[in-house]
Design an enzyme around this catalytic site. Structure first.
Site, short mmCIF file in Angstrom:
data_model
loop_
_atom_site.label_atom_id
_atom_site.label_comp_id
_atom_site.label_asym_id
_atom_site.label_seq_id
_atom_site.Cartn_x
_atom_site.Cartn_y
_atom_site.Cartn_z
N ARG A 122 6.72 -1.61 9.11
CA ARG A 122 7.09 -2.86 8.43
C ARG A 122 8.25 -2.62 7.48
O ARG A 122 8.52 -1.49 7.09
CB ARG A 122 5.89 -3.40 7.65
CG ARG A 122 4.82 -3.99 8.54
CD ARG A 122 3.69 -4.55 7.71
NE ARG A 122 4.16 -5.59 6.80
CZ ARG A 122 4.16 -5.45 5.47
NH1 ARG A 122 3.76 -4.35 4.89
NH2 ARG A 122 4.59 -6.44 4.72
N LYS A 188 -2.51 6.64 4.12
CA LYS A 188 -2.37 5.74 5.26
C LYS A 188 -2.86 6.38 6.56
O LYS A 188 -2.46 7.48 6.92
CB LYS A 188 -0.89 5.37 5.40
CG LYS A 188 -0.63 4.39 6.51
CD LYS A 188 0.26 3.30 6.05
CE LYS A 188 0.74 2.48 7.22
NZ LYS A 188 1.58 1.40 6.80
N ARG A 324 -1.79 0.19 -8.96
CA ARG A 324 -1.37 0.87 -10.18
C ARG A 324 -2.61 1.45 -10.85
O ARG A 324 -3.58 0.76 -11.11
CB ARG A 324 -0.72 -0.17 -11.11
CG ARG A 324 -0.05 0.43 -12.30
CD ARG A 324 0.37 -0.65 -13.25
NE ARG A 324 -0.80 -1.45 -13.67
CZ ARG A 324 -0.72 -2.51 -14.46
NH1 ARG A 324 0.45 -2.95 -14.84
NH2 ARG A 324 -1.80 -3.17 -14.82
#
Ligand code: BTN
Length: 330
Positions: A122, A188, A324
């Protein structure tokens, strides 16, 4: 590449084969076999041992993808949804290939590649796709749905890929990150690139691209610009066949096409939220206009991200989310 592929097919039976035997199987001389072996190691990165008096053997077991084996594992309900399965040893990107073939494609055409030389992620990123280590495929689907009805499709795709992984025994806490990543402990594991093409009659066709890291070579992994993981790291006790992984994913996508056509994203929403890695956590959202900070609050019935900013809920339709933790970016 074709010759390297046939060479590897002959070597994948996990025993030594003499240069003579390989030569006659491939229709070339013994000297040509040695050249083919060297070329094959260069283009695929696969290690091949050569032992005097014994012949050639793969350094590591190798399972190549096979249309016939994938088909054997498909469930009967896939018959209407899968038109053609093609396995190529190498291409630039399976999504790009289906794009090029364009409107002439039959709905349900699936292209698997052992290696992609320009795999696409992406937002213009690349997808590292070394030979025979992972799973890379794209499926063309003429949906009969208008484009508007497809919102949330790639989120639903994440849900069914997770279901497939669970079915294969990966019961660890694998989660989803909006809009369409699969993560394990923040790294990932898989990603999707769904490209929607409008048809003249107002309906949409989709190129559904799926990449799953199975057993990534560490050197290749260094080319990836984010934390990553693969299925063999998550659970090396599962003796995973890439062919059955491929079929499991196709089975899941066929069910998805049927259910999504009838019910849209709403029937996947709850499951998506249940596996949302960032649910109720502070996140930074990277958009083309800058970084927005808020508390992630799941997704709505169309798949839009809900973000609480200064106590108010906002909906986000596109962007890259990054968690975060204690003020630092991760
Ligand atoms: C992402 O997470 O950024 C999306 C990754 C999508 C990768 C797959 S691999 C098969 C298909 N072909 C491509 O070029 N990309 C998708």
């Amino acid at each position: 590449m074709k010759s390297s592929y046939s060479l590897l097919q002959h070597l994948s039976h996990e025993q030594f084969i003499s240069g003579n035997a390989l030569g006659s199987a491939l229709g070339v001389s013994r000297a040509a076999v040695w050249k083919m072996v060297k070329h094959c190691m260069d283009v695929t990165g696969v290690d091949i041992f050569s032992v005097k008096g014994k012949g050639y053997c793969l350094a590591q077991p190798l399972e190549l993808l096979s249309e016939a084996v994938i088909r054997q594992h498909l469930s009967a309900s896939c018959h209407d949804c899968v038109a053609k399965i093609e396995v190529v040893s190498r291409c630039d990107s399976t999504n790009t290939q289906l794009h090029r073939r364009g409107a002439g494609l039959d709905s349900g055409t699936i292209l698997f590649a052992e290696q992609q030389t320009a795999g696409r992620g992406r937002s213009g990123r690349s997808w590292v796709s070394p030979f025979a280590q992972n799973l890379y495929f794209s499926m063309y689907w003429r949906s009969n749905l208008p484009i508007m009805a497809l919102s949330g499709f790639s989120l639903a795709l994440g849900v069914v890929v997770l279901r497939g992984l669970k079915e294969l025994g990966f019961v660890q806490e694998i989660g989803l990150k909006w809009p369409n990543d699969i993560l394990y402990q923040g790294a990932k594991l898989a990603g999707f690139l769904v490209e929607i093409l409008g048809e003249a009659n107002g309906t949409a066709s989709l190129i559904i691209g799926v990449g799953i890291n199975v057993k990534m070579d560490k050197l290749q992994g260094e080319l990836i610009d984010q934390r990553w993981t693969d299925l063999s790291t998550i659970n090396d006790a599962i003796c995973l066949s890439r062919n059955s992984l491929a079929a499991t994913m196709v089975n899941q996508i066929c069910i998805l096409q049927e259910v999504f056509s009838a019910q849209g994203f709403q029937s996947y929403r709850e499951e998506w939220i249940a596996h949302d890695c960032f649910h109720r956590l502070p996140v930074d959202l990277f958009t083309s206009d800058g970084i927005i900070q808020g508390i992630e609050d799941g997704v709505d019935e169309s798949g839009a991200l809900q973000l609480i900013i200064n106590g108010e809920q906002h909906k986000i339709y596109s962007g890259d989310v990054s968690l975060r933790i204690k003020g630092s970016l991760q």
